[in-house]
Motif scaffolding. Structure first.
Motif, PDB file in Angstrom:
ATOM      1  N   GLU A   1      53.366   7.616   7.280  1.00 14.08           N
ATOM      2  CA  GLU A   1      53.184   8.838   8.060  1.00 14.08           C
ATOM      3  C   GLU A   1      53.701  10.073   7.332  1.00 14.08           C
ATOM      4  O   GLU A   1      53.486  11.194   7.791  1.00 14.08           O
ATOM      5  CB  GLU A   1      53.921   8.713   9.404  1.00 14.08           C
ATOM      6  CG  GLU A   1      53.503   7.513  10.225  1.00 14.08           C
ATOM      7  CD  GLU A   1      54.421   7.288  11.420  1.00 14.08           C
ATOM      8  OE1 GLU A   1      55.151   8.234  11.790  1.00 14.08           O
ATOM      9  OE2 GLU A   1      54.407   6.172  11.967  1.00 14.08           O
TER      10      GLU A   1
ATOM     11  N   ARG B   1      52.369  21.287   0.369  1.00 14.81           N
ATOM     12  CA  ARG B   1      52.466  21.570   1.802  1.00 14.81           C
ATOM     13  C   ARG B   1      51.120  21.987   2.369  1.00 14.81           C
ATOM     14  O   ARG B   1      50.700  21.524   3.443  1.00 14.81           O
ATOM     15  CB  ARG B   1      53.531  22.659   2.031  1.00 14.81           C
ATOM     16  CG  ARG B   1      53.562  23.318   3.389  1.00 14.81           C
ATOM     17  CD  ARG B   1      53.552  22.323   4.547  1.00 14.81           C
ATOM     18  NE  ARG B   1      54.759  21.537   4.639  1.00 14.81           N
ATOM     19  CZ  ARG B   1      54.785  20.285   5.078  1.00 14.81           C
ATOM     20  NH1 ARG B   1      53.662  19.658   5.427  1.00 14.81           N
ATOM     21  NH2 ARG B   1      55.918  19.628   5.159  1.00 14.81           N
TER      22      ARG B   1
ATOM     23  N   GLY C   1      49.111  19.350   5.212  1.00 13.03           N
ATOM     24  CA  GLY C   1      49.190  19.808   6.589  1.00 13.03           C
ATOM     25  C   GLY C   1      50.586  19.697   7.177  1.00 13.03           C
ATOM     26  O   GLY C   1      51.562  20.102   6.560  1.00 13.03           O
ATOM     27  N   ASP C   2      50.670  19.117   8.382  1.00 13.79           N
ATOM     28  CA  ASP C   2      51.932  19.082   9.115  1.00 13.79           C
ATOM     29  C   ASP C   2      52.796  17.855   8.804  1.00 13.79           C
ATOM     30  O   ASP C   2      53.858  17.689   9.412  1.00 13.79           O
ATOM     31  CB  ASP C   2      51.665  19.122  10.628  1.00 13.79           C
ATOM     32  CG  ASP C   2      51.039  20.444  11.072  1.00 13.79           C
ATOM     33  OD1 ASP C   2      51.310  21.454  10.394  1.00 13.79           O
ATOM     34  OD2 ASP C   2      50.295  20.447  12.059  1.00 13.79           O
ATOM     35  N   LYS C   3      52.366  17.000   7.910  1.00 20.33           N
ATOM     36  CA  LYS C   3      53.161  15.809   7.586  1.00 20.33           C
ATOM     37  C   LYS C   3      54.516  16.201   6.993  1.00 20.33           C
ATOM     38  O   LYS C   3      54.612  17.161   6.222  1.00 20.33           O
ATOM     39  CB  LYS C   3      52.425  14.936   6.569  1.00 20.33           C
ATOM     40  CG  LYS C   3      51.285  14.130   7.142  1.00 20.33           C
ATOM     41  CD  LYS C   3      50.734  13.181   6.077  1.00 20.33           C
ATOM     42  CE  LYS C   3      49.640  12.287   6.653  1.00 20.33           C
ATOM     43  NZ  LYS C   3      49.132  11.322   5.628  1.00 20.33           N
ATOM     44  N   ASP C   4      55.544  15.448   7.354  1.00 20.77           N
ATOM     45  CA  ASP C   4      56.847  15.657   6.717  1.00 20.77           C
ATOM     46  C   ASP C   4      56.761  15.276   5.246  1.00 20.77           C
ATOM     47  O   ASP C   4      56.081  14.314   4.882  1.00 20.77           O
ATOM     48  CB  ASP C   4      57.924  14.794   7.385  1.00 20.77           C
ATOM     49  CG  ASP C   4      58.458  15.418   8.666  1.00 20.77           C
ATOM     50  OD1 ASP C   4      58.242  16.614   8.871  1.00 20.77           O
ATOM     51  OD2 ASP C   4      59.084  14.681   9.452  1.00 20.77           O
TER      52      ASP C   4
ATOM     53  N   ASN D   1      58.325  24.493   4.674  1.00 20.56           N
ATOM     54  CA  ASN D   1      58.933  23.826   5.821  1.00 20.56           C
ATOM     55  C   ASN D   1      58.636  22.329   5.869  1.00 20.56           C
ATOM     56  O   ASN D   1      57.728  21.836   5.203  1.00 20.56           O
ATOM     57  CB  ASN D   1      58.446  24.488   7.115  1.00 20.56           C
ATOM     58  CG  ASN D   1      58.813  25.968   7.173  1.00 20.56           C
ATOM     59  OD1 ASN D   1      59.931  26.341   6.829  1.00 20.56           O
ATOM     60  ND2 ASN D   1      57.865  26.801   7.585  1.00 20.56           N
ATOM     61  N   GLY D   2      59.417  21.629   6.693  1.00 22.20           N
ATOM     62  CA  GLY D   2      59.170  20.210   6.913  1.00 22.20           C
ATOM     63  C   GLY D   2      59.530  19.324   5.745  1.00 22.20           C
ATOM     64  O   GLY D   2      58.938  18.250   5.573  1.00 22.20           O
TER      65      GLY D   2
END
Length: 279
Positions: A59, A97, A101-104, A130-131
């Motif tokens: 993930e 990033r 996308g939004d994956k850590d 971020n993330g």
């Protein structure tokens, strides 16, 4: 001329004090019994445990921020490589990033007392990437527990028996004091293996050492052959005693006759100075 020399001397003293202060802070964190001292030194950095990373491996996006050589020797299966020492580190992390996308994004290094994962995550925060979280247990712990999710010298799953065991590695370690005594007595070549950003503009043994990046295999082979030809022992140190473990694979493969490592690297050296002058 004298003003220039004084300026250089002041610079070297300042760098020395910065290194010493850093080691003192790390020593206090270690003294508190913390297995992961970086968590106190970098409180703003989020981290992920070894079990959580395993559970979320499909993930997240995993990034190895160590040197290319370390990455090629042993890594987490599926990990990308973006070295924190790379001048384009921030740019490449921003690109990643945007791509994932939004994956850590999980960054890792050699773990525990190796601060590269924290520094990488902290640098990303500074530049609004971020993330990004740090996996701080390190690659060796990961490889021992999850051999099917590891790659050693291009092979996966790995045989944990092929990992250089701690006992053998320890037999090549010298304390900073013994390191100095031995290279002073023997015909020797001292090698500073640290990344350029870790050197803080100076080495420990200025004028007596050779600086080599661990990714520069040509330079490493040259210095090994020089040591063989001149019948000299190699005395090698890195930043925290972590990179040298991976270099050992290369030294063994090239039949290096005599070599020694500084226990704890430059960090161990400054810690020993702290103990001498504060006890």
């Amino acid at each position: 001329m004298m003003n220039k020399q004084r300026g250089k001397t002041r610079l070297l003293i300042t760098i020395f004090l910065i290194n010493l202060a850093y080691v003192i802070n790390l020593s206090y964190a270690n003294a508190s019994g913390d297995e992961f001292p970086g968590r106190k030194l970098y409180p703003a950095v989020k981290y992920i445990t070894i079990k959580d990373l395993k559970n979320k491996l499909n993930e997240v996006v995993v990034v190895d921020v160590r040197s290319k050589y370390e990455y090629q020797t042993l890594r987490i299966k599926g990990a990308r490589h973006i070295a924190i020492s790379n001048k384009k580190f921030v740019h490449e992390m921003k690109q990643l990033r945007a791509k994932v996308g939004d994956k850590d994004i999980v960054v890792y290094c050699n773990g525990k007392t190796c601060m590269k994962s924290y520094k990488a995550a902290s640098k990303c925060q500074d530049y609004d990437v971020n993330g990004v979280v740090a996996y701080d247990a390190g690659i060796m712990d990961w490889a021992k527990i999850y051999p099917h999710d590891s790659v050693l010298l291009g092979k996966s799953p790995i045989d944990t028996d092929d990992l250089i065991i701690r006992k053998k590695f320890n037999s090549y370690l010298l304390t900073p004091d013994e390191f100095e005594k031995q290279f002073s007595k023997k015909k020797s070549i001292v090698v500073d293996l640290r990344d350029s950003f870790q050197r803080d503009a100076t080495g420990i043994y200025v004028g007596l050492e050779v600086r080599i990046n661990i990714d520069d295999k040509k330079a490493l082979k040259t210095i090994i052959e020089k040591a063989k030809k001149e019948e000299k022992a190699l005395f090698i140190y890195d930043a925290a005693g972590k990179q040298i473990r991976w270099l050992m694979y290369f030294l063994e493969a090239n039949n290096t006759k005599e070599y020694y490592f500084m226990k704890g690297g430059a960090r161990g050296y400054f810690k020993s100075l702290q103990e001498k002058y504060t006890s």
